[in-house]
Design a protein around this motif. Structure first.
Motif, PDB file in Angstrom:
ATOM      1  N   ASN A 450      10.948  -4.584   0.112  1.00 10.90           N
ATOM      2  CA  ASN A 450      10.923  -3.102   1.114  1.00 10.90           C
ATOM      3  C   ASN A 450      10.480  -1.716   0.092  1.00 10.90           C
ATOM      4  O   ASN A 450       9.612  -1.216   0.681  1.00 10.90           O
ATOM      5  N   GLU A 451      11.334  -1.967  -0.664  1.00  9.31           N
ATOM      6  CA  GLU A 451      11.222  -0.353  -1.440  1.00  9.31           C
ATOM      7  C   GLU A 451       9.672  -0.472  -2.289  1.00  9.31           C
ATOM      8  O   GLU A 451       8.807   0.185  -1.877  1.00  9.31           O
ATOM      9  N   LEU A 452       8.853  -2.111  -2.589  1.00  5.42           N
ATOM     10  CA  LEU A 452       8.135  -2.419  -3.234  1.00  5.42           C
ATOM     11  C   LEU A 452       6.836  -2.070  -2.147  1.00  5.42           C
ATOM     12  O   LEU A 452       6.027  -1.632  -2.395  1.00  5.42           O
ATOM     13  N   LEU A 453       6.884  -2.225  -1.056  1.00  3.59           N
ATOM     14  CA  LEU A 453       6.081  -1.711   0.046  1.00  3.59           C
ATOM     15  C   LEU A 453       5.846  -0.905   0.490  1.00  3.59           C
ATOM     16  O   LEU A 453       3.919  -0.801   0.610  1.00  3.59           O
ATOM     17  N   GLN A 454       6.687  -0.112   0.133  1.00  9.72           N
ATOM     18  CA  GLN A 454       6.679   0.658   0.683  1.00  9.72           C
ATOM     19  C   GLN A 454       5.695   1.852  -0.191  1.00  9.72           C
ATOM     20  O   GLN A 454       5.126   2.463   0.154  1.00  9.72           O
ATOM     21  N   LYS A 455       6.185   1.302  -1.672  1.00 12.15           N
ATOM     22  CA  LYS A 455       5.247   2.224  -2.446  1.00 12.15           C
ATOM     23  C   LYS A 455       3.575   1.541  -2.756  1.00 12.15           C
ATOM     24  O   LYS A 455       2.849   2.489  -2.305  1.00 12.15           O
ATOM     25  N   ARG A 456       3.225   0.170  -2.045  1.00 13.80           N
ATOM     26  CA  ARG A 456       2.115  -0.154  -2.102  1.00 13.80           C
ATOM     27  C   ARG A 456       1.351   0.579  -1.283  1.00 13.80           C
ATOM     28  O   ARG A 456       0.135   0.787  -1.812  1.00 13.80           O
ATOM     29  N   VAL A 457       2.382   1.200  -0.617  1.00 16.43           N
ATOM     30  CA  VAL A 457       1.255   2.488   0.766  1.00 16.43           C
ATOM     31  C   VAL A 457       0.372   2.718   0.440  1.00 16.43           C
ATOM     32  O   VAL A 457      -0.531   3.432   0.460  1.00 16.43           O
ATOM     33  N   THR A 458       1.238   3.723  -0.305  1.00 16.62           N
ATOM     34  CA  THR A 458       1.240   4.978  -1.346  1.00 16.62           C
ATOM     35  C   THR A 458       0.304   4.765  -2.299  1.00 16.62           C
ATOM     36  O   THR A 458      -0.857   5.607  -2.427  1.00 16.62           O
ATOM     37  N   TRP A 459       0.674   3.806  -3.161  1.00 15.16           N
ATOM     38  CA  TRP A 459      -0.625   3.065  -4.147  1.00 15.16           C
ATOM     39  C   TRP A 459      -2.445   3.089  -3.893  1.00 15.16           C
ATOM     40  O   TRP A 459      -3.121   3.428  -4.511  1.00 15.16           O
ATOM     41  N   PHE A 460      -2.474   2.209  -2.688  1.00  9.93           N
ATOM     42  CA  PHE A 460      -3.650   2.089  -2.656  1.00  9.93           C
ATOM     43  C   PHE A 460      -4.299   2.353  -1.096  1.00  9.93           C
ATOM     44  O   PHE A 460      -5.102   1.673  -0.666  1.00  9.93           O
ATOM     45  N   GLU A 461      -3.332   3.758  -0.188  1.00 10.92           N
ATOM     46  CA  GLU A 461      -4.343   4.149   0.613  1.00 10.92           C
ATOM     47  C   GLU A 461      -5.215   4.467   0.834  1.00 10.92           C
ATOM     48  O   GLU A 461      -6.155   4.732   1.914  1.00 10.92           O
ATOM     49  N   ASP A 462      -5.367   5.869  -0.364  1.00 13.83           N
ATOM     50  CA  ASP A 462      -7.077   6.081  -0.059  1.00 13.83           C
ATOM     51  C   ASP A 462      -8.181   5.165  -1.115  1.00 13.83           C
ATOM     52  O   ASP A 462      -9.656   5.618  -0.596  1.00 13.83           O
ATOM     53  N   GLY A 463      -7.820   3.785  -1.271  1.00  8.71           N
ATOM     54  CA  GLY A 463      -8.952   2.902  -1.669  1.00  8.71           C
ATOM     55  C   GLY A 463      -9.079   2.535  -3.562  1.00  8.71           C
ATOM     56  O   GLY A 463     -10.161   2.720  -3.490  1.00  8.71           O
ATOM     57  N   SER A 464      -8.516   3.839  -3.678  1.00  8.50           N
ATOM     58  CA  SER A 464      -8.755   4.924  -5.418  1.00  8.50           C
ATOM     59  C   SER A 464      -8.591   3.205  -6.115  1.00  8.50           C
ATOM     60  O   SER A 464      -9.102   3.042  -7.191  1.00  8.50           O
ATOM     61  N   TYR A 465      -7.957   2.656  -6.098  1.00  9.48           N
ATOM     62  CA  TYR A 465      -6.858   1.626  -6.721  1.00  9.48           C
ATOM     63  C   TYR A 465      -6.690   0.177  -5.716  1.00  9.48           C
ATOM     64  O   TYR A 465      -6.307   0.173  -4.861  1.00  9.48           O
ATOM     65  N   GLN A 466      -6.366  -0.696  -6.596  1.00  7.26           N
ATOM     66  CA  GLN A 466      -6.428  -1.945  -6.129  1.00  7.26           C
ATOM     67  C   GLN A 466      -5.459  -2.592  -6.532  1.00  7.26           C
ATOM     68  O   GLN A 466      -4.860  -2.273  -7.706  1.00  7.26           O
ATOM     69  N   PRO A 467      -4.566  -3.809  -6.054  1.00  6.71           N
ATOM     70  CA  PRO A 467      -3.835  -4.216  -6.869  1.00  6.71           C
ATOM     71  C   PRO A 467      -4.108  -5.096  -7.830  1.00  6.71           C
ATOM     72  O   PRO A 467      -5.560  -5.906  -7.930  1.00  6.71           O
ATOM     73  N   TYR A 468      -3.814  -5.136  -8.924  1.00 11.93           N
ATOM     74  CA  TYR A 468      -4.520  -5.736 -10.277  1.00 11.93           C
ATOM     75  C   TYR A 468      -4.568  -7.366  -9.973  1.00 11.93           C
ATOM     76  O   TYR A 468      -3.607  -7.838  -9.542  1.00 11.93           O
ATOM     77  N   CYS A 469      -5.945  -8.065 -11.090  1.00 17.36           N
ATOM     78  CA  CYS A 469      -5.880  -9.012 -10.966  1.00 17.36           C
ATOM     79  C   CYS A 469      -5.352 -10.357 -11.972  1.00 17.36           C
ATOM     80  O   CYS A 469      -4.986  -9.486 -12.875  1.00 17.36           O
ATOM     81  N   ILE A 470      -4.544 -10.746 -11.612  1.00 19.80           N
ATOM     82  CA  ILE A 470      -3.570 -11.477 -12.306  1.00 19.80           C
ATOM     83  C   ILE A 470      -3.380 -13.135 -12.154  1.00 19.80           C
ATOM     84  O   ILE A 470      -2.966 -14.266 -13.244  1.00 19.80           O
TER      85      ILE A 470
END
Length: 485
Positions: A450-470
């Motif tokens: 739940n904390e990770l999902l909340q953080k992901r919203v702030t990390w990716f909200e402006d489109g500057s960053y995307q999830p890492y390709c693994i």
């Protein structure tokens, strides 16, 4: 009272969710900004380019300098009157430290330690300096030892790995690394001109052993799962058929929890022309070496097969409060290492001199309390919770992988180093992992996600960053980046 004790109160504050960095700590010196995605003309993130850019720009994120938060040792003045002030201040320091440990234990997911244990009954033994120096099977002149507990634990593990009492030798090590150092050393003594083979995802202690012993070491490629690639192993064996082979087999790799196929490794050796008297296999079972015997359909690690040694950690799945481990090898091999030590009135074939005599008692206590059935229940719980966590990550759109025989869940590396530090995640490149141990509950996994999902919203909200390709780490089917989902 000297002010250095007051410094601890600030450094061990647990009022906030995370510990703040010291004022003089240069974050930019060790933390690099996440690498922005490389977007192609079609608007899709180019995974391969992003991986390449990340590898070029990312540096290993080092922890903070302990000198910024260490506790100074303050000598009492020579004319100090004997009062309770100093003892009271030290007690206050320890109380704050205990609260800090409690907080950090609550947010512990990335390292394979079972923190669910209770050893109150053994507190009475802390008044003794228990030292098992020398050979576990030969009593030395130092009488404050716990060899009777140590040999009892060794007998239990020898039965687990199907080796008779009169055919094995072993000891309780100070950690899993020492078990690996000893296993490789025995192999080197059996085959002085042997070449050490280890997969790229082997624990760093294997390569440390190669450096320490000045051994020629050949690294073997791995599959996406982290398991050794036996095709590459065969090709490299064929290049060195004139020299014996010393092989490290991983019973659970450090990062991905992959289990090397022991039977396939043996078959590869045989097919390449290596008879049983020309190879030595050490099995590094630091975590999963004690879990795998209780997993249905899991391949068996057994001395009925042509292996030379097995090591496990005692502070991982067992849950010993101090680092320790178990190393078992064949008695016929260890004679080359043994030396008489008159000073001890004993023999010695261990890596270290003095050995922790408390650790065998903790291990003996747990083995008696839980036994085979207790460990089996805990293994089933860990695997069940690991599958639950992996499924929840995928349902949330987060790339993840879980090897069939493992409780180590691999997923996309979070973009926030402070978040990584808060949850004590172990990271490598674009991936992180959570090791589901007996103390990791569904509730704790839910809190983390739940904390990770909340953080992901702030990390990716402006489109500057995307999830890492693994994809290159765990395969395209397990990656949910923009290119592969």
């Amino acid at each position: 009272m000297v002010g250095s004790f007051d410094v601890l109160a600030d450094n061990l504050s647990i009022n906030g969710a995370t510990e703040s960095f010291p004022a003089d700590f240069d974050v930019s010196a060790v933390i690099k900004e996440p690498v922005p995605p490389v977007v192609g003309d079609n608007g899709i993130v180019n995974g391969d380019d992003q991986i390449s850019a990340a590898k070029e720009k990312r540096q290993i994120v080092l922890g903070r300098n302990i000198h910024t938060m260490c506790l100074e040792v303050t000598e009492p003045d020579i004319d100090d009157e004997v009062t309770g002030d100093r003892e009271a201040s030290m007690a206050s320091v320890l109380a704050k430290y205990r609260r800090a440990l409690t907080e950090r234990t609550k947010h512990h997911l990335g390292y394979p330690y079972n923190l669910d244990f209770e050893y109150g009954a053994l507190s009475q033994l802390q008044h003794f300096s228990i030292n098992n120096l020398g050979d576990p099977f030969i009593e030395s002149n130092y009488g404050v030892h716990s060899r009777q507990f140590e040999v009892g634990v060794l007998d239990w593990f020898a039965r687990l790995w199907e080796l008779e009492k009169n055919e094995y030798w072993g000891y309780i090590t100070n950690c899993g690394t020492e078990g690996n150092l000893h296993g490789v050393l025995v192999g080197r003594e059996v085959f002085p001109d042997g070449i050490l083979y280890a997969s790229r995802e082997s624990h760093y202690s294997i390569f440390k052993a190669a450096r320490m012993y000045r051994m020629e070491c050949v690294k073997i490629e791995t599959l996406c799962s982290g398991e050794i690639d036996c095709d590459d192993f065969k090709a490299k064996l064929l290049c060195h058929q004139d020299k014996p082979a010393i092989i490290n087999v991983n019973i659970g790799t450090t990062v991905k929890g992959a289990v090397d196929d022991l039977d396939l490794v043996i078959k590869t050796l045989e097919d390449t022309g290596f008879s049983h008297d020309r190879f030595y296999i050490h099995c590094d079972g630091a975590l999963f070496g004690l879990m795998m015997p209780f997993v249905k359909r899991a391949p068996k690690v057994s001395f009925k097969k042509p292996i030379g040694s097995v090591s496990v950690s005692g502070h991982k799945f067992v849950g010993c409060p101090m680092p320790c481990g178990v190393q078992i090898t064949r008695l016929e091999y260890v004679n080359a290492l043994s030396r008489n030590v008159e000073y001890l009135a004993s023999r010695d074939a261990t890596i270290m001199g003095s050995r922790n005599g408390h650790a065998p008692i903790f291990l003996w206590y747990t083995l008696n309390r839980k036994g085979y059935r207790g460990f089996q229940k805990e293994v089933q719980k860990c695997l069940r919770n690991a599958h639950y966590f992996k499924d929840r990550l995928l349902d949330a759109g987060i790339g993840a992988m879980l090897n069939e025989l493992s409780s180590t869940v691999v997923f996309e590396r979070p973009h926030d180093e402070e978040f990584i530090r808060r949850w004590q995640l172990a990271c490598q490149g674009n991936i992180a992992h959570v090791v589901v141990m007996p103390n990791i509950t569904i509730e704790k996994l839910d809190d983390f996600l739940n904390e990770l999902l909340q953080k992901r919203v702030t990390w990716f909200e402006d489109g500057s960053y995307q999830p890492y390709c693994i994809a290159s780490d765990v395969g395209e089917k397990n990656c949910l980046c923009a290119l592969h989902k």
